[in-house]
Write an enzyme that holds these catalytic residues in place. Structure first.
Site, short mmCIF file in Angstrom:
data_model
loop_
_atom_site.label_atom_id
_atom_site.label_comp_id
_atom_site.label_asym_id
_atom_site.label_seq_id
_atom_site.Cartn_x
_atom_site.Cartn_y
_atom_site.Cartn_z
N LYS A 299 -7.47 1.87 -4.03
CA LYS A 299 -8.04 2.26 -2.73
C LYS A 299 -8.36 3.76 -2.79
O LYS A 299 -7.54 4.60 -2.43
CB LYS A 299 -7.06 1.95 -1.60
N GLU B 88 -3.45 4.25 -3.86
CA GLU B 88 -4.32 5.03 -2.98
C GLU B 88 -4.14 6.54 -3.15
O GLU B 88 -3.38 7.17 -2.42
CB GLU B 88 -4.09 4.65 -1.51
N LYS C 45 0.84 -1.19 0.00
CA LYS C 45 0.00 0.00 0.00
C LYS C 45 0.88 1.25 0.00
O LYS C 45 1.95 1.27 0.61
CB LYS C 45 -0.90 0.00 1.24
#
Length: 405
Positions: free
Chosen positions: A266, A224, A181
């Site tokens: 995300k 993200e 991430k």
């Protein structure tokens, strides 16, 4: 000079054509990675996008109770021992993998053991989930010089961590991580023109670079580009900018030859600002899914929402579950991707307040985490009924610190 420009253009065109030719000979897949890596990325992405499942975001640099926004929880001492005790309790919750496909870890946790000497990654995998790793190094609040100060109280920012990312990806994979991430933050302020084109360009480029490095080391990247909800804007401004950012993001991913089948997104939900005119769950669902349908290619297997900060008079856990359920209910069987959750506080708040640092509360805290995970599992099917999952609610809510974590 004209001849030089023509030469550069010709060279760029030739390079693009060469890459396209290689891709065609590679079965139409990206030519920059061998077939075995592409196959592994796709397989793990599919596991992460299993029906009814989402992510537990356990990647806070400090104890997650400090970001839970709860007065009593904030009193738990933030020590490595307490962080290990709490997280090992979460990771070993019975039946958690029925609802959670992957757990995102902080770098400390990836190399941490529980009190009995068990590796955290082993606790996760033995409980039927994949381990992931947060790889960004946050940002400096000094920000990008010359950009406007936004509702977070600082200028636009650029996330750090690319310099040594290749090695950290390799080390994380070796330790057992299979996905990663990276969070970039954008602020909204229509009066100041935020986010700026510069801020957006920097965000999508850095995320694309991160994604390409991850995939080269066999890690499925979570991309993200987070638009934070702080501010007074209405939902329509958030919708406009979310669509603009996602369009730019997928152009950047294409430019960097990202294998979409081996990556997931995300994003923020499209919502009003925390201090702006309130939108309903149905309005949030419609605006969010519309933005996604206009920008996200169907090749991407899954979209996992961050919950985002909420007002002090709102129950963060319940609101996040209701919003996700509204999307999957209103658009049932009409979406090309798995639409799910990647929640931190919105999965853990009641769990944390139940635990409060006491080992005697372990089973009750695990049940609280399991129950909220099950509620969000139902939300991925559009079947969650508001109020059916016990929650600490707004009791004890306090303002949490904004910024990198």
């Amino acid at each position: 000079a004209q001849a030089t420009a023509v030469s550069k253009t010709s060279s760029t065109t030739s390079s693009s054509a060469s890459f396209a030719s290689k891709a065609m000979s590679h079965g139409g897949l990206p030519a920059n990675l061998p077939a075995d890596i592409l196959a592994e990325l796709k397989e793990n992405a599919a596991k992460l996008c299993a029906p009814g499942k989402g992510f537990l975001a356990a990647d806070e640099s400090a104890g997650p109770w400090l970001r839970a926004g709860h007065a009593d929880a904030a009193k738990i001492p933030d020590t490595a021992e307490n962080r290990a005790a709490y997280r090992s309790m979460c990771f070993t919750s019975p039946g958690l993998s029925e609802h959670i496909s992957g757990v995102i870890l902080h770098w400390e946790t990836l190399f941490q053991q529980d009190k009995d000497g068990n590796e955290m990654v082993d606790l996760i995998t033995k409980n039927g989930m994949l381990a992931g790793i947060k790889l960004d190094k946050g940002y400096d609040k000094c920000g990008i010089w010359g950009t406007e100060v936004g509702p977070l109280g600082h200028p636009e920012v650029s996330t750090k961590g690319l310099d040594d990312l290749q090695k950290r990806c390799a080390d994380a994979y070796k330790k057992g991580a299979r996905f990663a991430k990276w969070r970039n933050v954008l602020q909204l302020d229509p009066a100041k023109g935020l986010p700026s084109d510069l801020g957006i360009a920097d965000t999508v480029h850095i995320l694309a670079r991160y994604a390409s490095i991850c995939q080269s080391e066999r890690l499925v990247p979570i991309v993200e580009p987070e638009i934070v909800p702080n501010g007074k804007h209405d939902i329509s401004y958030c919708a406009q900018i979310t669509e603009k950012v996602l369009a730019a993001q997928f152009k950047a991913l294409s430019d960097h030859h990202i294998y979409l089948e081996g990556a997931v997104l995300k994003p923020n939900m499209v919502k009003n600002g925390i201090d702006g005119p309130k939108a309903s769950a149905e309005q949030i669902a419609a605006a969010t899914v519309t933005a996604l349908l206009r920008t996200v290619p169907p090749a991407m297997p899954g979209i996992f929402f961050l919950s985002g900060e909420t007002a002090l008079n709102e129950d963060n856990e319940e609101v996040a579950t209701i919003n996700l359920s509204a999307m999957n209910k209103l658009y049932k069987d009409k979406l090309p991707w798995h639409l799910s959750f990647s929640y931190g506080k919105a999965l853990q708040k009641t769990c944390i307040v139940t635990w409060l640092g006491q080992d005697s509360n372990k089973e009750a805290a695990q049940l609280a985490l399991k129950n909220r995970s099950a509620a969000n599992s139902a939300a991925t099917l559009g079947t969650y009924k508001p109020g059916t999952c016990a929650s600490v609610g707004t009791d004890g809510n306090v303002q949490q610190a904004a910024g990198p974590y």
